[in-house]
Design a protein around this motif. Structure first.
Motif, short mmCIF file in Angstrom:
data_model
loop_
_atom_site.label_atom_id
_atom_site.label_comp_id
_atom_site.label_asym_id
_atom_site.label_seq_id
_atom_site.Cartn_x
_atom_site.Cartn_y
_atom_site.Cartn_z
N UNK A 118 -80.72 -31.72 -36.07
CA UNK A 118 -81.43 -32.32 -34.72
C UNK A 118 -82.14 -31.25 -33.91
N UNK A 119 -83.10 -31.55 -32.90
CA UNK A 119 -83.49 -30.69 -31.93
C UNK A 119 -82.60 -29.90 -31.15
N UNK A 120 -81.32 -30.71 -30.86
CA UNK A 120 -80.31 -30.19 -30.06
C UNK A 120 -79.55 -29.20 -30.85
N UNK A 121 -79.61 -29.23 -32.34
CA UNK A 121 -78.84 -28.09 -32.90
C UNK A 121 -79.58 -26.75 -32.84
N UNK A 122 -80.90 -26.79 -32.83
CA UNK A 122 -81.98 -25.74 -32.80
C UNK A 122 -81.64 -25.08 -30.97
N UNK A 123 -81.79 -26.11 -30.32
CA UNK A 123 -81.63 -25.60 -28.85
C UNK A 123 -80.22 -25.08 -28.73
N UNK A 124 -78.99 -25.34 -29.21
CA UNK A 124 -77.80 -24.84 -29.12
C UNK A 124 -77.80 -23.59 -29.89
N UNK A 173 -88.40 -10.34 -34.70
CA UNK A 173 -89.45 -11.45 -34.35
C UNK A 173 -88.74 -12.79 -34.41
N UNK A 174 -89.35 -13.53 -33.34
CA UNK A 174 -88.68 -15.09 -33.21
C UNK A 174 -89.08 -16.03 -34.40
N UNK A 175 -87.93 -16.57 -34.86
CA UNK A 175 -88.37 -17.61 -35.90
C UNK A 175 -89.15 -18.76 -35.52
N UNK A 176 -90.18 -19.11 -36.61
CA UNK A 176 -90.80 -20.47 -36.30
C UNK A 176 -90.13 -21.42 -36.41
N UNK A 177 -90.37 -22.71 -35.96
CA UNK A 177 -89.52 -23.98 -36.02
C UNK A 177 -89.11 -24.32 -37.56
N UNK A 178 -90.06 -24.15 -38.41
CA UNK A 178 -89.73 -24.35 -40.10
C UNK A 178 -88.65 -23.36 -40.27
N UNK A 179 -88.79 -22.02 -39.92
CA UNK A 179 -87.63 -21.10 -40.51
C UNK A 179 -86.35 -21.28 -39.64
N UNK A 234 -83.61 -34.15 -46.75
CA UNK A 234 -84.75 -34.75 -46.13
C UNK A 234 -85.15 -34.30 -44.88
N UNK A 235 -86.60 -34.12 -44.69
CA UNK A 235 -87.12 -33.52 -43.73
C UNK A 235 -87.92 -34.54 -43.13
N UNK A 236 -87.46 -34.58 -41.62
CA UNK A 236 -88.34 -35.61 -40.82
C UNK A 236 -89.50 -35.03 -40.06
N UNK A 237 -89.55 -35.23 -38.50
CA UNK A 237 -90.43 -34.54 -37.81
C UNK A 237 -90.15 -33.26 -37.32
N UNK A 238 -90.80 -32.20 -37.80
CA UNK A 238 -90.50 -30.86 -37.76
C UNK A 238 -91.52 -30.10 -36.65
N UNK A 239 -92.46 -31.09 -36.20
CA UNK A 239 -93.22 -30.44 -34.90
C UNK A 239 -92.59 -30.29 -33.60
N UNK A 240 -92.60 -29.28 -32.87
CA UNK A 240 -91.83 -28.86 -31.55
C UNK A 240 -91.96 -30.15 -30.50
#
Length: 210
Positions: free
Chosen positions: A33-39, A54-60, A204-210
């Motif tokens: 989830x988005x929360x996992x990335x935030x954590x 270099x910061x990773x992109x959302x996909x990375x 499965x990939x869902x909404x990957x946009x920020x």
């Protein structure tokens, strides 16, 4: 694995769970989830505050969490050894010491919205990942004398010449070159394992946009 758990919470005075996280992916049914990335962001700020990478992109970021989940599932629920637990404890003490002049670990955790249990679980995950690599790949990596000599002549010597540095003998740097080549081979074997694991997994990939 804390960084890969889905997030939900309860509103004040409510008896019903309220979904607050957005699904990004699922790996064999385990959601990211988005929360996992935030954590993960907060943990990396704490542990790598001086990093200039270099910061990773959302996909990375999603790909990285998928790879971690694949490893977590491969490792299963095997308990850590006493030696590994001791290394986790030692790493936590290192972090506490490093943050002593910044107000201490509790203050830094509070500023980042983290719990100490989340940090500890992340350190445990790192230890488990190293165990997985050591068990699955490291014993099978062999570096030949020819590969060491080739690295010395074709890579190290030109680099030293460009920087006008003192040139050590092959014998002086042989063990260091061997270590470098071993890590490169382990990285390559790990990449191959991830590709095969992704091919076998249900991702499965869902909404990957920020």
């Amino acid at each position: 694995m804390t960084v890969l758990l889905a997030g939900s919470t309860y509103t004040a005075g409510s008896a019903q769970a309220v979904e607050i996280d957005r699904l990004l992916a699922a790996v064999n049914g385990r959601v990211i989830t988005v929360g996992d990335i935030t954590l993960a962001h907060s943990l990396n700020v704490l542990l790598h505050s001086g990093s200039t990478g270099k910061p990773m992109s959302r996909k990375e970021e999603i790909d990285h969490l998928i790879d971690l989940e694949l490893m977590r599932q491969e490792m299963g629920n095997s308990p850590m050894t006493p030696e590994e637990e001791a290394r986790v404890d030692a790493r936590m003490e290192e972090i506490r010491s490093a943050l002593a002049d910044k107000g201490g670990l509790p203050a830094v955790l509070h500023s980042l919205g983290l719990q100490e249990s989340e940090l500890t679980e992340y350190i445990r995950l790192q230890a488990s990942t190293l165990r997985f690599i050591d068990f699955r790949f490291r014993p099978f990596v062999v570096v030949s004398a020819e590969e060491i000599q080739s690295y010395y002549q074709e890579k190290l010597l030109p680099e030293l010449a460009r920087s006008h540095s003192v040139v050590p003998s092959l014998e002086e740097v042989s063990s260091r070159i061997e270590a470098i080549l071993k890590e490169e081979k382990i990285d390559s074997a790990m990449d191959q394992w991830v590709r095969e694991a992704r091919r076998r997994a249900r991702i499965e990939l869902f909404d990957t946009e920020p």
